[in-house]
Design an enzyme around this catalytic site. Sequence first.
Site, mmCIF file in Angstrom:
data_model
loop_
_atom_site.group_PDB
_atom_site.id
_atom_site.type_symbol
_atom_site.label_atom_id
_atom_site.label_comp_id
_atom_site.label_asym_id
_atom_site.label_seq_id
_atom_site.Cartn_x
_atom_site.Cartn_y
_atom_site.Cartn_z
ATOM 1 N N ASN A 54 0.876 -1.176 0.000
ATOM 2 C CA ASN A 54 0.000 0.000 0.000
ATOM 3 C C ASN A 54 0.912 1.225 0.000
ATOM 4 O O ASN A 54 1.541 1.526 1.007
ATOM 5 C CB ASN A 54 -0.873 -0.056 1.263
ATOM 6 C CG ASN A 54 -1.666 1.216 1.467
ATOM 7 O OD1 ASN A 54 -1.764 2.062 0.591
ATOM 8 N ND2 ASN A 54 -2.237 1.353 2.665
ATOM 9 N N LYS A 84 0.061 4.261 -0.217
ATOM 10 C CA LYS A 84 -0.581 5.439 0.401
ATOM 11 C C LYS A 84 -0.394 6.669 -0.491
ATOM 12 O O LYS A 84 -0.387 6.544 -1.711
ATOM 13 C CB LYS A 84 -0.032 5.645 1.822
ATOM 14 C CG LYS A 84 -0.112 4.362 2.660
ATOM 15 C CD LYS A 84 0.107 4.577 4.119
ATOM 16 C CE LYS A 84 -0.047 3.246 4.840
ATOM 17 N NZ LYS A 84 0.038 3.335 6.281
ATOM 18 N N HIS A 112 -9.524 1.161 4.829
ATOM 19 C CA HIS A 112 -8.249 1.292 5.539
ATOM 20 C C HIS A 112 -8.441 2.204 6.754
ATOM 21 O O HIS A 112 -9.223 3.151 6.700
ATOM 22 C CB HIS A 112 -7.183 1.873 4.582
ATOM 23 C CG HIS A 112 -5.813 1.826 5.191
ATOM 24 N ND1 HIS A 112 -5.362 2.793 6.061
ATOM 25 C CD2 HIS A 112 -4.807 0.923 5.072
ATOM 26 C CE1 HIS A 112 -4.138 2.470 6.450
ATOM 27 N NE2 HIS A 112 -3.777 1.342 5.862
ATOM 28 N N GLU A 134 -6.790 4.555 7.906
ATOM 29 C CA GLU A 134 -6.565 5.990 7.653
ATOM 30 C C GLU A 134 -7.802 6.610 7.010
ATOM 31 O O GLU A 134 -8.106 7.773 7.247
ATOM 32 C CB GLU A 134 -5.311 6.183 6.782
ATOM 33 C CG GLU A 134 -4.051 5.951 7.612
ATOM 34 C CD GLU A 134 -2.865 5.420 6.845
ATOM 35 O OE1 GLU A 134 -2.853 5.490 5.607
ATOM 36 O OE2 GLU A 134 -1.943 4.913 7.509
ATOM 37 N N GLU A 179 -5.374 -5.083 10.603
ATOM 38 C CA GLU A 179 -4.335 -4.087 10.836
ATOM 39 C C GLU A 179 -4.618 -3.362 12.146
ATOM 40 O O GLU A 179 -5.414 -2.405 12.177
ATOM 41 C CB GLU A 179 -4.315 -3.059 9.702
ATOM 42 C CG GLU A 179 -4.057 -3.657 8.337
ATOM 43 C CD GLU A 179 -3.487 -2.623 7.375
ATOM 44 O OE1 GLU A 179 -2.354 -2.804 6.933
ATOM 45 O OE2 GLU A 179 -4.172 -1.627 7.102
ATOM 46 N N GLY A 215 2.510 2.093 10.850
ATOM 47 C CA GLY A 215 3.461 3.192 10.716
ATOM 48 C C GLY A 215 4.167 3.555 12.008
ATOM 49 O O GLY A 215 4.806 4.600 12.103
ATOM 50 N N SER A 264 3.446 -2.246 10.340
ATOM 51 C CA SER A 264 4.897 -2.304 10.533
ATOM 52 C C SER A 264 5.518 -3.646 10.119
ATOM 53 O O SER A 264 6.446 -4.129 10.769
ATOM 54 C CB SER A 264 5.273 -1.953 11.974
ATOM 55 O OG SER A 264 4.852 -0.639 12.277
HETATM 56 P P1 PGA Z 1 2.846 0.217 7.671
HETATM 57 O O1 PGA Z 1 1.377 0.424 7.045
HETATM 58 O O2 PGA Z 1 3.400 -1.047 7.079
HETATM 59 O O3 PGA Z 1 3.614 1.440 7.241
HETATM 60 O O4 PGA Z 1 2.688 0.122 9.151
HETATM 61 C C1 PGA Z 1 0.508 -0.655 6.841
HETATM 62 C C2 PGA Z 1 -0.789 -0.169 6.263
HETATM 63 O O5 PGA Z 1 -1.253 0.915 6.654
HETATM 64 O O6 PGA Z 1 -1.395 -0.823 5.399
#
Ligand code: PGA
Length: 253
Positions: free
Chosen positions: A11, A13, A97, A99, A169, A175, A215
């Site tokens: 992803n 983003k 997601h 976010e 997640e 992140g 992560s």
């Molecule tokens: P990350 O994000 O690997 O940077 O923690 C995962 C995601 O949001 O899909």
Amino acid sequence: MASRKPLIAGNWKMFKTCPEAETTSRQLVERVGDVSSVDIMIAPPFTALAVVSKAIEGSSMELGAQNLYWEKEGAFTGEVSAPMIASAGCRYVIIGHSERRQFFGETDAGVNKKIQAAFEASLIPVVCVGETEPERDSGKTFSVLDKQIQEGLKDLNLNTSNPPVIAYEPVWAIGTGKTAQPEQAQEAHAYIRKLISQGFGDELASAIRILYGGSVKPGNIAELMALPDIDGALVGGASLKPETFSEIIHYRT
Ligand code: PGA
């Protein structure tokens, strides 16, 4: 253990201009374009779908979008529909997601409509669920997953030849560099599979792929993939660099 083919999804983003996306995807094709032991998906921003689609053509990598709007077309300025995404070369679309839930007010009811729209366009939805840190700390992880799965998948016909993918997640792991402990991840994945079995039957529960996200990096992927209910990963930060993303894809070696 079930024979679900792992899916490693990247992803991106809101990162990468068109030229950057093209360079990264070409480098990925060189490194992992012939891998067939796992399915690979990358989800660039909408603007880069066309260039990435072209760059990965003929490789085993597949394309995904990061969101969609459920109407097919109309006066919805700034939105992109499922048929548009499919016509840009996508096979997958990430839906719900954290976010999007956190910053753009997405609800489980909206997630439900988006999944339906994805199915109608023959896209495979990658449906994201997961609890926040305060929810985990107050013992609400399972009730949050119950609600997200039950309302998000409500009344959908999931017994299709292309079942959806679920991505667990935990929001506190996205992140942040904090990965869920393997036993926490396995517990949540097994719980999600049980919910699918209760709502949609054992056949779907054993076929559906449940990815872990939060992560994920080269140093923790093998340990996560060794768990019985983890069928792949949704990778954010570590998918932006071809070196790290390809190391994750080659987690077995
Ligand atoms: P990350 O994000 O690997 O940077 O923690 C995962 C995601 O949001 O899909």
